[in-house]
Design a protein around this motif. Sequence first.
Motif, PDB file in Angstrom:
ATOM      1  N   TYR A 157      45.195  42.204  39.683  1.00  0.00           N
ATOM      2  CA  TYR A 157      44.940  40.996  38.888  1.00  0.00           C
ATOM      3  C   TYR A 157      43.904  41.253  37.797  1.00  0.00           C
ATOM      4  O   TYR A 157      44.084  40.848  36.643  1.00  0.00           O
ATOM      5  N   LYS A 168      45.226  36.440  32.204  1.00  0.00           N
ATOM      6  CA  LYS A 168      45.275  36.294  33.653  1.00  0.00           C
ATOM      7  C   LYS A 168      46.214  35.147  34.055  1.00  0.00           C
ATOM      8  O   LYS A 168      46.060  34.015  33.585  1.00  0.00           O
ATOM      9  N   PRO A 169      47.197  35.427  34.923  1.00  0.00           N
ATOM     10  CA  PRO A 169      48.032  34.340  35.440  1.00  0.00           C
ATOM     11  C   PRO A 169      47.210  33.415  36.322  1.00  0.00           C
ATOM     12  O   PRO A 169      46.247  33.833  36.952  1.00  0.00           O
ATOM     13  N   SER A 170      47.599  32.138  36.374  1.00  0.00           N
ATOM     14  CA  SER A 170      46.848  31.192  37.209  1.00  0.00           C
ATOM     15  C   SER A 170      47.136  31.412  38.686  1.00  0.00           C
ATOM     16  O   SER A 170      46.294  31.147  39.545  1.00  0.00           O
ATOM     17  N   SER A 171      48.354  31.918  38.989  1.00  0.00           N
ATOM     18  CA  SER A 171      48.705  32.174  40.391  1.00  0.00           C
ATOM     19  C   SER A 171      49.516  33.460  40.486  1.00  0.00           C
ATOM     20  O   SER A 171      50.339  33.753  39.607  1.00  0.00           O
ATOM     21  N   ILE A 228      45.191  31.961  43.658  1.00  0.00           N
ATOM     22  CA  ILE A 228      45.480  30.602  43.198  1.00  0.00           C
ATOM     23  C   ILE A 228      44.329  30.157  42.307  1.00  0.00           C
ATOM     24  O   ILE A 228      43.161  30.305  42.667  1.00  0.00           O
ATOM     25  N   ASN A 229      44.672  29.653  41.136  1.00  0.00           N
ATOM     26  CA  ASN A 229      43.664  29.228  40.157  1.00  0.00           C
ATOM     27  C   ASN A 229      42.672  30.348  39.856  1.00  0.00           C
ATOM     28  O   ASN A 229      41.468  30.121  39.710  1.00  0.00           O
ATOM     29  N   GLY A 230      43.201  31.576  39.787  1.00  0.00           N
ATOM     30  CA  GLY A 230      42.383  32.718  39.396  1.00  0.00           C
ATOM     31  C   GLY A 230      41.492  33.285  40.481  1.00  0.00           C
ATOM     32  O   GLY A 230      40.700  34.182  40.216  1.00  0.00           O
ATOM     33  N   LYS A 231      41.603  32.775  41.727  1.00  0.00           N
ATOM     34  CA  LYS A 231      40.734  33.256  42.801  1.00  0.00           C
ATOM     35  C   LYS A 231      41.557  33.638  44.028  1.00  0.00           C
ATOM     36  O   LYS A 231      42.593  33.021  44.311  1.00  0.00           O
ATOM     37  N   TYR A 278      42.873  33.593  47.539  1.00  0.00           N
ATOM     38  CA  TYR A 278      42.987  32.510  48.494  1.00  0.00           C
ATOM     39  C   TYR A 278      43.012  33.106  49.897  1.00  0.00           C
ATOM     40  O   TYR A 278      43.894  33.894  50.237  1.00  0.00           O
ATOM     41  N   PRO A 324      54.639  30.867  42.552  1.00  0.00           N
ATOM     42  CA  PRO A 324      53.642  31.601  41.769  1.00  0.00           C
ATOM     43  C   PRO A 324      54.132  31.894  40.352  1.00  0.00           C
ATOM     44  O   PRO A 324      55.342  31.909  40.083  1.00  0.00           O
ATOM     45  N   GLU A 325      53.183  32.136  39.481  1.00  0.00           N
ATOM     46  CA  GLU A 325      53.525  32.540  38.108  1.00  0.00           C
ATOM     47  C   GLU A 325      54.004  33.987  38.082  1.00  0.00           C
ATOM     48  O   GLU A 325      54.899  34.343  37.316  1.00  0.00           O
TER      49      GLU A 325
END
Length: 331
Positions: A128, A135-138, A154-157, A159, A265-266
């Motif tokens: 990532y 950066k994709p969000s998911s 998820i949301n850049g972090k 999970y 996911p993206e």
Amino acid sequence: MDETKRENEYYIGVDFGGKKILSGVFNNKFECIGSTKISTKSYRGVDAVITRIAKCILEAVDECDLNINSVSAIGIGAPGIVDPEKGVVIFAPNLHWKDVPLKQEIENILKVPVVIDNDVNICTLGVYETEFEIKPSSLIGIFIGTGIGGGIIINGKLYSGFNKTAGEIGHIVIDVNGPKCGCGNHGCFEALASRSAIFRNIKQAVKNGEKTILSEILGNELEDLKSGDLRKAIKRGDDLVLRIVKEASGYIGIAVANLINILSPEVVVLGGGVIEALEDKIMPLIIETINKNAFPHTTDNVKIVASKLGDDAGIVGAAILAKNYLKLRDV
């Protein structure tokens, strides 16, 4: 912190599993300046493996003409269920580990701050942070090697879920009547499509009298079989190997389709030794199976790609984890 001092910091990234330990030394720009790989020898027990991890780290540092005092922090990716806050490997079925305080043990030996997380979470973090300029969000990372593991962003972090166990993608049950997995269940994704599963199925087919070019290369016991041997066999028209690899590709596609249905996911990134060795052979098969099995429109505009980092994803992600840990600790 003084910027000149920061430029001279080094971080260690460690990725280990049932077969190997890989340690890399990274500068502040996350350029790998040296690495060392040794076998895990998990059959020797927990203490011996911990000693070997420390040995691999020290050898990598020495390879760079540094000493351990030059290292600011060490990140370690461990297989199985990990509690990053406590630094404990709760359960690693392929190593037969339970409740191993890995962070504390390595800190006691090397006297350097250590942070640990699940190995595939760390691989996913490495991919990532380094493979996507935007950066994709998911993102879902799936890494297929000795076992199969996953990471979810998820949301850049990353999970990790309520019990810190999210991402155990390898233990999705695909076939309840399938082979027994190292975790004790039957028909897990890992038991059907990992490198270990592919090798097991090839060896069983040979025992049943089927023919493969691999027997000519390695003997009928197929000792020292590696992912690269699969590629060589397929290139030479080996029908047995091609059939078993196609079966594994189908299971990978089904697992990914299920994950897309659930998480939307993206990006989905596939990595690990099997993908690295066979990317051009199996990625089209995997994508075809995903499109056949995913719910209509769930795959629209979803990127499904192979990782470019290959075997280095784990050590890159672990080094990033080490630096992030030090930043948070020093706040």
